[in-house]
Design an enzyme around this catalytic site. Sequence first.
Site, PDB file in Angstrom:
ATOM      1  N   ALA A 119      56.624 -15.024  63.707  1.00 21.54           N
ATOM      2  CA  ALA A 119      56.934 -13.642  63.855  1.00 21.54           C
ATOM      3  C   ALA A 119      57.092 -13.182  65.356  1.00 21.54           C
ATOM      4  O   ALA A 119      56.649 -13.482  66.107  1.00 21.54           O
ATOM      5  CB  ALA A 119      55.848 -12.629  63.196  1.00 21.54           C
ATOM      6  N   ASP A 132      46.931  -1.698  56.071  1.00 20.76           N
ATOM      7  CA  ASP A 132      46.476  -2.238  54.774  1.00 20.76           C
ATOM      8  C   ASP A 132      46.795  -3.801  54.694  1.00 20.76           C
ATOM      9  O   ASP A 132      47.988  -4.228  55.071  1.00 20.76           O
ATOM     10  CB  ASP A 132      46.727  -1.562  53.474  1.00 20.76           C
ATOM     11  CG  ASP A 132      45.601  -1.920  52.416  1.00 20.76           C
ATOM     12  OD1 ASP A 132      44.450  -2.515  52.774  1.00 20.76           O
ATOM     13  OD2 ASP A 132      45.835  -1.429  51.366  1.00 20.76           O
ATOM     14  N   ILE A 191      54.428 -11.021  71.013  1.00 21.68           N
ATOM     15  CA  ILE A 191      53.567 -11.763  71.973  1.00 21.68           C
ATOM     16  C   ILE A 191      52.533 -12.663  70.824  1.00 21.68           C
ATOM     17  O   ILE A 191      52.037 -12.146  70.043  1.00 21.68           O
ATOM     18  CB  ILE A 191      52.624 -11.049  72.865  1.00 21.68           C
ATOM     19  CG1 ILE A 191      53.763 -10.393  73.905  1.00 21.68           C
ATOM     20  CG2 ILE A 191      51.791 -12.064  73.672  1.00 21.68           C
ATOM     21  CD1 ILE A 191      53.097  -9.616  74.915  1.00 21.68           C
TER      22      ILE A 191
END
Length: 583
Positions: free
Chosen positions: A315, A371, A318
């Site tokens: 993804a 969530d 950082i």
Amino acid sequence: MPRGLELLIAQTILQGFDAQYGRFLEVTSGAQQRFEQADWHAVQQAMKSRIHLYDHHVGLVVEQLRCITDGKSTDADFLLRVKEHYTRLLPDYPRFEIAESFFNSVYCRLFDHRSLTPERLFIFSSQPERRFRTIPRPLAKDFFPDHGWETLLMRILSDLPLRLPWQNKSRDIRYIIAHLTETLGEDALPRCHVQVANELFYRNKAAWLVGKLTTPDGTLPFLLPIHRTDEGELFVDTCLTTTAEASIVFGFARSYFMVYAPLPAALVEWLREILPGKTTAELYMAIGCQKHAKTESYREYLCYLAESDEKFIEAPGIRGMVMLVFTLPGFDRVFKIIKDKFAPQKEMSAAHVRACYQLVKEHDRVGRMADTQEFENFVLDKRQIDPALMALLRQEAPEKITDLGEHIVIRHLYIERRMVPLNIWLEQVEGQQLRDAIEEYGNAIRQLAAANIFPGDMLFKNFGVTRHGRVVFYDYDEICYMTEVNFRDIPPARYPEDELASEPWYSVSPGDVFPEEFRHWLCADPRIGPLFEEMHADLFRADYWRALQTRIKEGHVEDVYAYRRRQRFSVRYGAISSTANSS
């Protein structure tokens, strides 16, 4: 195994689900009384209790099944026959879709999340074309302005089941009409009508009236959050009529609504029209059916995977010191794995990290914490994994991965809504967008703190920006309760040399936090520092945090609004009451 045992097991599982959902409805039905009595701590406890019900009842059924089978192992053919019998019980069952998820949960508990195949589980529904059959009573009631909107709204508010008196019902009706007139125009309003859900949606300190506003140009949401003053009088706090506003109210960063829904599938279908951007999983999640929402979320993932030739990649953002995060480039969710080893400065265990994620699941997320859905033995096709990510998985989490040749199995992971990391967002925006983002970040910190949550690591990289521009926290490994933290002022330096030393001149104990230090990393960027000092300088003062702790320890529960302060009627049209709760 004796013949006929398969049917008994199938019936036992379904009866177990009946018991679970019955208790779910029982806890939910108490929401009105908790609201009327302003028992806000009971509201929080009921939310936690309802979440625990599902796993508790799965455990009860598993123990029953072990007694029925006398602890003997069951072969694949036997299990397939159990599922066949269970499927035959569902065609006339009103909550078949959640009953399928309950079956899956029992199976996974029995077999430790192994052999999860479509033949053994309801990975896809056994009744994909079925929504719901005859509804025993209408979900909503229609109101038409035959005698004007004032009469219409008076009927709507008077029909509510709430037993408290109104502070000023006529005033609230004037405010609603003023908002609708501003939104739709004076000429269009007489040609509109409203459909209102029979059940109120309770969350935090509000009872939400949820409806549909039918206009000449289409259908809009019609949402009225009803609050109560400290004296026990009702008032409407605002009126929301856009899909964007409704989407935020039903957002993934908020606690689940308490709404009495004996037929959840019917309610989900009814809500879909005013929440067109929400998936089926998100709608089930919003009404508290979080385990079935997990099933629907997995189905949405499988459908996306089947239609995409994308590869899983790390993804953007950082790289974390505790979690390894990957995604599909076009998918709106991320996958998070706890690494086998953490960076040296992260002195914690994997069990601690999982406990933090569970804390977030059970706590009031106040619109500021994402969530998550938790999965075990998650299978990925190696051909769909980018080589760089595959190497990273083997480097950072080899103990979490089992190689099966063409596939890998990830022992444990979380799936979470994908957002733009705040640090990346701040690099890309200027002007008002930058100002809005800094304001949102500070508000997120304040609202989390007021809800007794201290994020721990407050770096921008640990927050994300949603498609509505809201800032949401998503890195939970250092999260803790506000009441567990010791907020301290930095003592004055003894000598000038102290401030140049590599080590602090004062003692630091576990749990100590020095808010003055936040300034070093939050204000380092010259574009951001002045904005932060202007809007959120109090976050750098220990006395601000200690004052919040005092309110929490005294039992105060803060109001949580799913809309901007400027949208409140008290701000737009005048003061409601000096005793009304303020934002």
